[in-house]
Scaffold this motif. Structure first.
Motif, PDB file in Angstrom:
ATOM      1  N   THR A   1       0.435  -1.436  -0.066  1.00 42.04           N
ATOM      2  CA  THR A   1       0.008  -0.267  -0.048  1.00 42.04           C
ATOM      3  C   THR A   1       1.071   1.057  -0.291  1.00 42.04           C
ATOM      4  OG1 THR A   1      -2.293  -0.923   0.917  1.00 42.04           O
ATOM      5  CG2 THR A   1      -1.642   1.569   1.266  1.00 42.04           C
ATOM      6  N   ILE A   2       0.737   2.354  -0.816  1.00 43.87           N
ATOM      7  CA  ILE A   2       1.361   3.953  -0.927  1.00 43.87           C
ATOM      8  C   ILE A   2      -0.245   4.372  -0.829  1.00 43.87           C
ATOM      9  CG2 ILE A   2       2.184   4.849  -2.041  1.00 43.87           C
ATOM     10  CD1 ILE A   2       3.386   3.114  -3.897  1.00 43.87           C
ATOM     11  N   THR A   3       0.433   5.168   0.110  1.00 45.48           N
ATOM     12  CA  THR A   3      -0.518   6.453   0.812  1.00 45.48           C
ATOM     13  C   THR A   3      -0.206   7.487   0.312  1.00 45.48           C
ATOM     14  OG1 THR A   3      -1.185   5.412   2.667  1.00 45.48           O
ATOM     15  CG2 THR A   3      -1.474   7.380   2.461  1.00 45.48           C
ATOM     16  N   VAL A   4      -0.673   8.034  -1.148  1.00 49.12           N
ATOM     17  CA  VAL A   4      -0.284   9.727  -1.814  1.00 49.12           C
ATOM     18  C   VAL A   4      -0.902  10.850  -0.640  1.00 49.12           C
ATOM     19  CG1 VAL A   4      -0.001  10.683  -3.382  1.00 49.12           C
ATOM     20  CG2 VAL A   4      -0.265   8.447  -3.812  1.00 49.12           C
ATOM     21  N   ILE A   5      -0.474  11.852   0.201  1.00 46.59           N
ATOM     22  CA  ILE A   5      -0.958  12.369   0.718  1.00 46.59           C
ATOM     23  C   ILE A   5      -0.457  13.957  -0.505  1.00 46.59           C
ATOM     24  CG2 ILE A   5      -0.672  14.377   2.411  1.00 46.59           C
ATOM     25  CD1 ILE A   5      -0.341  11.151   3.935  1.00 46.59           C
ATOM     26  N   GLY A   6      -1.588  14.790   0.334  1.00 44.05           N
ATOM     27  CA  GLY A   6      -1.533  16.560  -0.926  1.00 44.05           C
ATOM     28  C   GLY A   6      -1.264  17.205  -0.138  1.00 44.05           C
TER      29      GLY A   6
ATOM     30  N   PHE B   1       7.752   9.513   1.875  1.00 44.29           N
ATOM     31  CA  PHE B   1       8.887   9.801   0.885  1.00 44.29           C
ATOM     32  C   PHE B   1       8.349  11.492   0.437  1.00 44.29           C
ATOM     33  CE2 PHE B   1       9.837   5.860   0.969  1.00 44.29           C
ATOM     34  CZ  PHE B   1      11.150   5.707   1.270  1.00 44.29           C
ATOM     35  N   VAL B   2       8.485  12.351  -0.206  1.00 42.55           N
ATOM     36  CA  VAL B   2       8.076  12.861  -1.039  1.00 42.55           C
ATOM     37  C   VAL B   2       8.951  13.977  -2.206  1.00 42.55           C
ATOM     38  CG1 VAL B   2       7.724  13.988   0.871  1.00 42.55           C
ATOM     39  CG2 VAL B   2      10.438  14.994   0.093  1.00 42.55           C
ATOM     40  N   ARG B   3       8.433  14.245  -3.584  1.00 46.75           N
ATOM     41  CA  ARG B   3       9.057  14.217  -4.618  1.00 46.75           C
ATOM     42  C   ARG B   3       9.356  15.409  -4.262  1.00 46.75           C
ATOM     43  NH1 ARG B   3       7.914  17.276  -8.608  1.00 46.75           N
ATOM     44  NH2 ARG B   3       5.427  18.147  -8.018  1.00 46.75           N
TER      45      ARG B   3
ATOM     46  N   THR C   1       3.890   6.477   2.980  1.00 47.98           N
ATOM     47  CA  THR C   1       3.474   7.097   2.063  1.00 47.98           C
ATOM     48  C   THR C   1       3.954   8.434   1.220  1.00 47.98           C
ATOM     49  OG1 THR C   1       2.310   7.618   4.867  1.00 47.98           O
ATOM     50  CG2 THR C   1       2.717   9.286   3.664  1.00 47.98           C
ATOM     51  N   TYR C   2       3.551   8.895   0.863  1.00 52.68           N
ATOM     52  CA  TYR C   2       3.940   9.727  -0.340  1.00 52.68           C
ATOM     53  C   TYR C   2       3.020  11.018  -0.446  1.00 52.68           C
ATOM     54  CZ  TYR C   2       6.064  11.010  -5.356  1.00 52.68           C
ATOM     55  OH  TYR C   2       5.939  11.435  -6.635  1.00 52.68           O
ATOM     56  N   ALA C   3       4.137  11.706  -0.140  1.00 56.20           N
ATOM     57  CA  ALA C   3       3.703  13.241  -0.036  1.00 56.20           C
ATOM     58  C   ALA C   3       4.054  14.254  -1.243  1.00 56.20           C
ATOM     59  CB  ALA C   3       3.467  13.984   1.056  1.00 56.20           C
ATOM     60  N   VAL C   4       3.164  15.111  -1.564  1.00 59.34           N
ATOM     61  CA  VAL C   4       3.375  15.646  -3.745  1.00 59.34           C
ATOM     62  C   VAL C   4       3.267  17.429  -3.054  1.00 59.34           C
ATOM     63  CG1 VAL C   4       3.671  13.332  -5.322  1.00 59.34           C
ATOM     64  CG2 VAL C   4       1.308  14.892  -4.819  1.00 59.34           C
ATOM     65  N   PRO C   5       3.617  17.880  -3.958  1.00 62.77           N
ATOM     66  CA  PRO C   5       2.352  19.674  -3.481  1.00 62.77           C
ATOM     67  C   PRO C   5       1.385  19.066  -4.327  1.00 62.77           C
ATOM     68  CG  PRO C   5       4.760  19.540  -5.144  1.00 62.77           C
ATOM     69  CD  PRO C   5       4.715  17.655  -4.827  1.00 62.77           C
TER      70      PRO C   5
ATOM     71  N   GLU D   1      -3.807   4.606  -1.760  1.00 57.67           N
ATOM     72  CA  GLU D   1      -4.509   5.708  -0.565  1.00 57.67           C
ATOM     73  C   GLU D   1      -4.920   6.688  -1.157  1.00 57.67           C
ATOM     74  OE1 GLU D   1      -4.466   3.658   2.888  1.00 57.67           O
ATOM     75  OE2 GLU D   1      -5.710   2.064   1.983  1.00 57.67           O
ATOM     76  N   ILE D   2      -5.129   7.579  -2.062  1.00 53.59           N
ATOM     77  CA  ILE D   2      -5.457   8.931  -2.309  1.00 53.59           C
ATOM     78  C   ILE D   2      -5.976   9.702  -0.766  1.00 53.59           C
ATOM     79  CG2 ILE D   2      -5.826  10.865  -3.471  1.00 53.59           C
ATOM     80  CD1 ILE D   2      -3.782   8.885  -4.700  1.00 53.59           C
ATOM     81  N   GLU D   3      -5.029  10.538  -0.666  1.00 56.95           N
ATOM     82  CA  GLU D   3      -5.829  11.875   0.698  1.00 56.95           C
ATOM     83  C   GLU D   3      -5.913  12.937   0.478  1.00 56.95           C
ATOM     84  OE1 GLU D   3      -4.717  10.326   4.807  1.00 56.95           O
ATOM     85  OE2 GLU D   3      -4.482   8.698   5.000  1.00 56.95           O
ATOM     86  N   GLY D   4      -6.470  13.454   0.352  1.00 56.16           N
ATOM     87  CA  GLY D   4      -6.908  15.129   0.220  1.00 56.16           C
ATOM     88  C   GLY D   4      -5.810  16.295  -0.022  1.00 56.16           C
ATOM     89  N   GLY D   5      -5.927  16.929  -0.048  1.00 57.05           N
ATOM     90  CA  GLY D   5      -4.701  18.303  -0.479  1.00 57.05           C
ATOM     91  C   GLY D   5      -5.830  19.616  -0.920  1.00 57.05           C
ATOM     92  N   GLN D   6      -5.638  20.455  -0.492  1.00 52.34           N
ATOM     93  CA  GLN D   6      -5.716  21.996  -1.943  1.00 52.34           C
ATOM     94  C   GLN D   6      -4.877  21.670  -2.927  1.00 52.34           C
ATOM     95  OE1 GLN D   6      -4.212  25.461   0.104  1.00 52.34           O
ATOM     96  NE2 GLN D   6      -6.157  26.343  -0.565  1.00 52.34           N
TER      97      GLN D   6
END
Length: 498
Positions: free
Chosen positions: A4-9, A33-35, A86-90, A115-120
């Motif tokens: 599982t990879i959870t992507v956070i904005g 991890f962050v891009r 957990t992968y965080a992107v702008p 899994e996509i978790e929101g972000g503005q």
């Protein structure tokens, strides 16, 4: 174990703009991890003691963004095999984030669970900073993969991922294919944050701006000046529709497919003249005149409810893809001869599939348009006949046939039979076309060159006579012939100088 990879904005702004839920998730996660570490939220979170693994070094390791994004995706999938990642992107994970799309593709292949978790989204802040309503027409484009054909200049255009001057330069050059060099654009950096900046520059200055970062977007306002839309295909379509619409041009409204036939032929020959002249600017103009004929026929079809330019383009695009399997499919064709043979095979199979197989009285010559110029028509029917073996394999019999036809023509001339003489002269031309084809010469083009040569020499004679104060009608044939030889000599000298 499910990978599982959870992507956070991370949103587009500072820590104060980060939703509380996202903040708590990041505070409670490990193996993040962050891009890119170059984001204001991450700076603040690092100050609070959070640590991240960044992929920034990959940008230096690969030559293209596509390679970087693929490498990031591969690394994340590998890490997910060890445990949840957990992968965080702008911004928002699903807005202008190629790596997330690549991860979702791997999910569709059942390699991982995403899994996509929101972000503005950064777009919210951009809309606010620039104060325009996207409902008026809006495009979001990727600066690292900007294509001319994607740009809709009548809409608000936001170009993301303009990280540095190199990307800005590519964006500038692409935009300049559709817009004037001095078209005003805006560079928006860190929209919605305390560091927000908006700089208006002329398009040609775009890559000279220094404050470019991963928080930079370029905004292109909609084109309002009608003249600046002249490169836009939809504008051309509107013009043609207006010409044939209410209040349009009486002449254009009267035209039919039949009445326009002669103009298409004329314009086509003017294109050939422009090609022969080697004048690229003139060629562009004449090709525009041919396009006008296509647009008029298409508009007539649309007015009659039969077809539109969209149908014309669709049929052509589908045909080009279908008949080029060596480009768009699996087959191979290493030279032009095999390409042409394959083209003919595909055409024949299309006829058979459409119920157009050979009828009892059909001929391989049936599909040659009767309206072709006679030399071209002769060339094509000979070529078709040759494909099934009806052809001399050597040159000598053709010369014998030519002598025979000339003798028959002279005989009819002497007999005073003009109709029969005309037919025999046609036979002579037909044999000459065969000889031209044998030597790889296009007879239509060859005669066109001779006509052009004659015209040039004759105009030289006219000018020479006029410069001497004389009239063509008063000159002896010997004088005119001497001037003709002068024109030939000038041609020869010009060719040698080239």
């Amino acid at each position: 174990m499910e990978k599982t990879i959870t992507v956070i904005g991370l949103g587009a702004g500072e820590l104060a703009q980060l939703p509380l839920g996202i903040y708590r998730t990041l505070k409670n996660k490990e193996n993040i991890f962050v891009r890119t570490i170059k984001h204001p939220v991450l700076n603040s979170l690092q100050e609070e003691g959070l640590s991240f693994t960044s992929f920034d070094e990959l940008y230096e390791s690969f030559g293209t963004f596509e390679e970087v994004y693929q490498a990031i995706t591969d690394r994340l999938v590998q890490e997910a095999e060890k445990g949840p990642v957990t992968y965080a992107v702008p911004g928002h994970p699903l807005v202008a984030e190629t790596t997330v799309q690549l991860l979702l593709q791997r999910e569709r292949q059942n390699e991982i669970n995403v899994e996509i978790e929101g972000g503005q989204s950064f777009l919210d802040s951009v809309f606010g900073a620039l104060k325009f309503d996207p409902a008026d027409g809006f495009q979001l484009l990727d600066g690292t993969n900007l294509k001319r054909e994607d740009i809709q200049v009548r809409q608000h255009v936001v170009i993301a991922q303009v990280y540095d001057s190199m990307v800005a330069s590519e964006v500038k050059l692409t935009l300049m294919e559709k817009l004037p060099d001095e078209y005003p654009v805006k560079i928006v950096t860190a929209a919605g944050t305390s560091e927000e900046s908006i700089t208006e520059v002329l398009l040609y200055e775009l890559d000279r701006v220094t404050e470019l970062s991963n928080l930079t977007v370029v905004y292109v306002p909609p084109v309002k000046n009608e003249a600046q839309l002249y490169k836009d295909f939809d504008k051309l379509r509107e013009v043609i529709a207006a010409l044939r619409g209410p209040g349009g041009c009486p002449w254009d409204k009267e035209q039919t497919h039949l009445s326009l036939k002669k103009y298409l032929v004329e314009e086509t020959y003017e294109v050939l003249d422009a090609i022969d002249e080697g004048d690229e600017e003139h060629l562009a103009e004449e090709l525009g005149d041919v396009l006008l004929q296509v647009m008029l026929h298409s508009q007539i079809g649309e007015d009659e409810g039969m077809f539109s330019i969209d149908d014309v383009i669709e049929v052509l695009t589908e045909k080009m893809i279908r008949r080029h399997p060596h480009v768009f499919g699996e087959t191979e064709a290493e030279d032009s001869e095999k390409v042409l043979a394959q083209w003919e095979e595909i055409k024949q199979s299309e006829k058979e599939e459409n119920g157009g197989g050979k009828a009892k009285d059909s001929s391989i010559l049936d599909n040659i348009p009767n309206s072709l110029p006679s030399l071209m028509y002769a060339y094509k029917i000979q070529k078709k006949a040759a494909k099934v073996g009806f052809d001399w394999g050597e040159e000598a019999p053709m010369w014998m046939k030519l002598q025979e036809e000339i003798a028959e023509w002279i005989q009819e001339i002497k007999a005073g039979s003009p109709d029969k003489a005309a037919k025999e002269f046609g036979d002579i031309l037909f044999v000459l076309v065969n000889l031209a084809r044998f030597h790889g010469i296009d007879p239509e083009d060859a005669l066109r060159q001779t006509n052009r040569k004659f015209k040039s020499r004759f105009r030289y004679i006219e000018k020479a006579v006029s410069d001497q104060g004389g009239r063509m009608e008063d000159q002896s044939l010997e004088t005119l012939d001497s001037l003709w030889e002068d024109a030939k000599l000038l041609e020869r000298r010009g060719a040698e100088e080239q």
